[in-house]
Design an enzyme around this catalytic site. Structure first.
Site, short mmCIF file in Angstrom:
data_model
loop_
_atom_site.label_atom_id
_atom_site.label_comp_id
_atom_site.label_asym_id
_atom_site.label_seq_id
_atom_site.Cartn_x
_atom_site.Cartn_y
_atom_site.Cartn_z
N GLU A 34 53.16 56.46 53.03
CA GLU A 34 53.78 55.26 53.63
C GLU A 34 55.26 55.52 53.84
O GLU A 34 55.95 55.98 52.93
CB GLU A 34 53.55 54.05 52.70
CG GLU A 34 54.33 52.80 53.08
CD GLU A 34 54.02 52.26 54.47
OE1 GLU A 34 52.84 52.07 54.80
OE2 GLU A 34 54.99 52.05 55.25
N GLY A 39 51.98 47.91 51.34
CA GLY A 39 51.55 46.58 51.78
C GLY A 39 51.71 46.42 53.29
O GLY A 39 51.12 45.54 53.90
N ALA A 114 54.47 60.64 57.89
CA ALA A 114 53.42 61.66 57.99
C ALA A 114 53.20 62.08 59.43
O ALA A 114 53.30 61.28 60.36
CB ALA A 114 52.12 61.10 57.41
N HIS A 442 30.24 14.90 49.30
CA HIS A 442 30.96 13.81 49.93
C HIS A 442 32.00 13.29 48.95
O HIS A 442 31.68 13.09 47.78
CB HIS A 442 29.99 12.68 50.31
CG HIS A 442 30.68 11.48 50.85
ND1 HIS A 442 31.19 11.44 52.13
CD2 HIS A 442 30.99 10.29 50.26
CE1 HIS A 442 31.76 10.25 52.31
NE2 HIS A 442 31.65 9.54 51.20
#
Lengths: 466, 419
Positions: A34, A39, A114, A442
């Site tokens: 990364e 993230g 990368a 309900h």
């Protein structure tokens, strides 16, 4: 130094890190590269911080409900810097969570950029060399840059710039009323910013059902937003203190002045500099990486998932594609060879929320077969009135002959959660009568879905009686 | 060590078989000698006994044809071994192709139209999505004939679409009434015995130039003679039937016209000296709405007296009804008798279809009393409606007429049977 892996994942967004975790769980020795933050955009500069801002905006809006109880509220003390800080705290918590998961799974996380340099060969920052049997590219996307609308992140903001704001502008123009544009418009308007939302397409949320888009426009307008659909931004310029946008709409040309502009025209896949094309992977005419069964690119051993492929640029699509790719890598006979985009839910978190999947109103004409439609308003379910959210609609499209659920769209409170009942029905081939005959609690908002499903039974009975 | 259970070869001509019913449960401990499966071939249904003992794992789904001597089940020596085998080989009993017919009929009838539910098979329901079930109903498809490819083998939309595609490529065998508001009572699978009957009938019609003729013979004397035999039933050991007399009369006619007693073998018509009488016998079918038909053969009837013939005939008919015929019991007929006497209305005449391989078939029906002119006087006589079908490719009208005439003469004058 060479390191040998079973799998190298490039990009640690919701596609990449989920794929790495899944691969590691199945026994693959995995590295995750990364260049920015674990993230990806979703966690750091997208879905997650924006959901927190929306949550805070809703809280702020609901102060009026406090006032209705007689509570005196002083809104002047609002500190948007604290709002921002809270959104970053949420990001930090979740990012740390993901880092912990990756560590637990013994995934080697490598920071850097990368590039694929050969078969099974990845170079990080041109220094470190990694080797693997399979490479999974999940590099995501970035805000689409359009000439004449370049971001300076001061006055002309991308979504990233917007999420970095620590102070509220007085006036904001948002160019592009897709999911991001609508959500951010809602947030700003809720905090008292004067917002103009500009969309070139016929209706806002152009990828959603057109009726729903029209309804959202009405609701946002009711909230005090200026929504200009069918309106093109021709140019954007900086003025002494703010910005000016020239627009062309049904009423002719005019200029809107504001403090800042948020430009959210779309997103562009991150396919450059990765060595993908050099390795033989092909891009389609729109610049997305071409993939076939199991997310394979045209280059053997290289897989692509998420925003760099042509499927909808959604975190949940990327995550699922990651699983499909890993299944292919380990030779598991997966039932799905790719994500069925007709069964992918969209989710827009402004108030009212919008969510949907599959066939839309504007698709019916081109269908070539008879489409049935049932719809039911929120107001018909007692819960919606009880919680003061009576505005909303559930609509479901079915094949008139077979009864197959072809699509569904919800606008209203909790729409993004409620869509899944209909989506589960569609993906497991349930019929509306199955929903209608299932007892729902309900009072709940889900009763709106039952109401829509029962419409079909009523129609059915009328036909039978004739 | 586990032992394989093979599809038995019940007859020389048997190439493949169907398990119409497993008589044991999946996983049950089976003792040697215990009935284990009802095996159906083209000609017979037979309850096979287990030669082994062990925990039995079913491999062949009900209704699926498989070659003889292929493995259709496995005996495990222990429960552990059974579990291992079951886990590694899968379980045919989970997706039973053809559940018990009667149960299935009930299932189908019990469903209200428009709300079908997965058919209850022996060991559970057939998994299918509601959409698939509705589409199957709309397209008159049966879920137990469709393979599911969805999660857990569930039948899903694309499986129905594939089945519809297959159906549209096949020539329609029979009209489908499902969509016309007709209420189904049963569906009879064109497999096993039904298929064999259909194939043989069609082949017979397609390969022979069949001519049917009919007449009436006065059997008043013959019936009177038979009454004398019936009166002595205790001494004779049997109540000699009319059919025994008929067969003897046919033997008489064959003596006059031997070509009627023959078989086509390849390019040659083989005329026989001895008479192997095929008798069409109605047998119950697996489904109560279906019927079965089988043709056992009594060999060398020309050498038998009426009593022996009657005993042999009754024996072989009983074996046919019990499903106990051997292949030999059904081979080498040289002529056929197809009697509807007692079932058909009196006086009915029919034109039976040739039993495949034979040149002639004789079809007596139920006698009727008629006024007959005899020596200028009207008298009441019992007339037997007769029909005779022959293959004009192999036998011309002249010998056929002579055969019928001889048969007629013998029926009217039973004394000729002694000739």
């Amino acid at each position: 130094m060479n390191s040998m892996y079973d799998l190298i994942v490039i990009g640690a967004g919701p596609g990449g890190y989920e794929a790495a975790l899944y691969g590691a769980k199945l026994g693959l020795k995995t590295a995750l590269v990364e260049r920015e933050s674990i993230g990806g955009v979703c966690l750091n500069w997208g879905c997650i911080p924006s959901k927190n801002l929306i949550h805070q905006a809703e809280n702020f809006r609901s102060l009026s409900e406090m006032e209705a109880m007689g509570v005196e509220v002083d809104r002047s003390s609002l500190d948007y810097g604290l709002v921002y800080a809270q959104s970053r705290k949420v990001v930090e918590t979740l990012t740390n969570g993901v880092v912990g998961l990756l560590k637990q799974a013994k995934i080697e996380v490598i920071k850097g950029t990368a590039t694929i340099t050969g078969p099974g060969e990845v170079s990080v920052d041109g220094e470190k060399m990694l080797m693997a049997k399979s490479i999974l590219v999940a590099t995501g996307s970035q805000p689409l840059k359009v000439s004449g609308f370049e971001f300076d992140e001061e006055r002309i903001l991308s979504s990233t710039g917007f999420l970095s704001l620590t102070e509220l502008p007085k006036r904001l123009v948002i160019l592009g009323a897709g999911a991001i544009g609508c959500e951010f418009a809602f947030v700003m308007n809720s905090f008292g910013v004067e917002v103009t939302l500009v969309e070139a397409a016929k209706h806002i949320l152009p990828t959603e059902d057109q009726e729903i888009g029209g309804l959202l426009k009405r609701r946002l307008t009711d909230q005090g937003l200026t929504v200009l659909d069918n309106t093109t931004a021709i140019s954007l310029s900086k003025t002494g203190v703010g910005i000016a946008v020239d627009i062309r709409g049904p009423d002719g040309d005019r200029t809107i002045n504001a403090d800042k502009a948020l430009v959210v025209f779309g997103r562009k896949p991150n396919t450059e500099g990765l060595g993908l094309q050099e390795m033989g992977a092909k891009l389609d005419s729109k610049g997305y990486v071409r993939v076939r069964d199991g997310q394979q690119t045209d280059s053997a051993g290289i897989y692509a998932i998420g925003d760099i492929t042509a499927t909808p640029a959604l975190a949940h699509v990327a995550s699922r594609e990651g699983e499909i790719a890993i299944d292919h890598i380990i030779g598991r006979c997966a039932k799905d060879t790719g994500v069925n985009v007709k069964l992918v839910p969209s989710a827009i978190y402004c108030e009212p929320q919008v969510s949907g999947f599959g066939l839309r109103e504007q698709d019916i004409a081109a269908c070539g077969f008879k489409v049935g439609k049932v719809s039911y308003p929120y107001v018909a379910a007692g819960k919606s009135t009880a919680i003061g959210r009576p505005e909303g609609l559930v609509k479901i499209f079915i094949d008139e002959i077979s009864g197959e659920i072809l699509g569904a769209h919800i606008i209203g409170q909790n729409a993004t959660e409620m869509i899944h009942e209909i989506l589960l029905a569609a993906s497991t081939e349930l019929l509306l009568e199955d929903i209608a005959n299932m007892v729902h609690a309900h009072p709940t908002l889900s009763e709106v879905i039952v109401g829509a499903a029962k419409q079909e039974l009523i129609i059915d009975k009328l036909i039978t009686r004739n | 060590m586990a032992t394989d259970f093979l599809m038995p070869k019940l007859a020389m001509a048997m190439n493949e078989g169907i398990v119409s019913e497993w008589l044991v449960e999946e996983g049950q401990y089976v003792n040697a000698g215990e009935p284990i499966a009802s095996v159906e071939t083209e000609k017979v249904s037979y309850d096979v006994e287990s030669a082994e003992a062990g925990y039995f794992h079913i491999l062949l789904p009900i209704g699926e044809a498989t070659p003889v001597e292929s493995v259709i089940g496995i005996f495990a020596v222990s429960e552990e071994e059974y579990q291992t085998i079951k886990n590694s080989l899968g379980d045919a009993s989970v997706q039973v192709k053809e559940p018990d017919q009667k149960q299935q009929v009930k299932d189908v009838v019990a469903e209200t139209p428009g709300k079908p539910v997965g058919v209850n098979a022996i060991s559970g329901r057939i998994k299918s999505s509601p959409l698939a079930r509705k589409m199957a109903l709309d397209n008159s498809l049966r879920l137990n004939e469709i393979d599911g490819t969805g999660p857990g083998g569930r039948i899903v939309k694309k499986d129905i679409l594939a089945a519809v595609e297959r159906q549209s490529q096949q020539p329609k065998q029979s009209p489908v009434y499902g969509t016309l508001g007709a209420v189904e009572l049963a569906r009879i699978s064109m497999t096993g015995a039904r298929q064999t009957i259909a194939q043989r009938m069609r082949t017979s019609i397609d390969t022979a130039a069949q001519v049917s003729s009919s007449w009436e013979s006065d059997v008043t004397n013959l019936l009177g003679l038979r009454q004398k035999y019936v009166g002595k039933a205790e001494q004779l050991g049997t109540k000699v039937s009319v059919n025994a007399f008929l067969i003897k009369a046919i033997c008489y006619a064959i003596k006059q016209v031997p070509v009627a007693n023959s078989r086509l073998e390849g390019n040659e018509l083989v005329v026989y000296e001895n008479v192997n009488m095929g008798i069409a016998v109605a047998i119950p079918a697996k489904n109560e709405y279906d019927s079965g038909l089988i043709v056992p053969v009594i060999k060398n009837v020309e050498r038998m007296g009426l009593v022996q013939l009657d005993i042999e005939m009754k024996g072989i008919i009983q074996r046919a009804k019990n499903g106990e015929l051997s292949v030999d019991d059904m081979s080498d007929s040289t002529i056929t008798l197809s009697s509807t006497a007692g079932i058909a209305p009196p006086g009915m005449k029919t034109g039976p279809i040739l039993n495949l391989g034979n040149v002639a078939i004789v079809g007596p029906s139920t006698p009727i009393e008629r006024p007959i002119v005899n020596s200028g006087e009207i008298v009441v006589r019992t007339m037997l409606p007769m029909s005779f079908t022959f293959d004009h490719c192999l036998m011309d009208g002249e010998p056929a007429a002579r055969f019928m005439r001889a048969l007629h003469d013998c029926l009217e004058e039973p004394g000729l049977m002694l000739a």
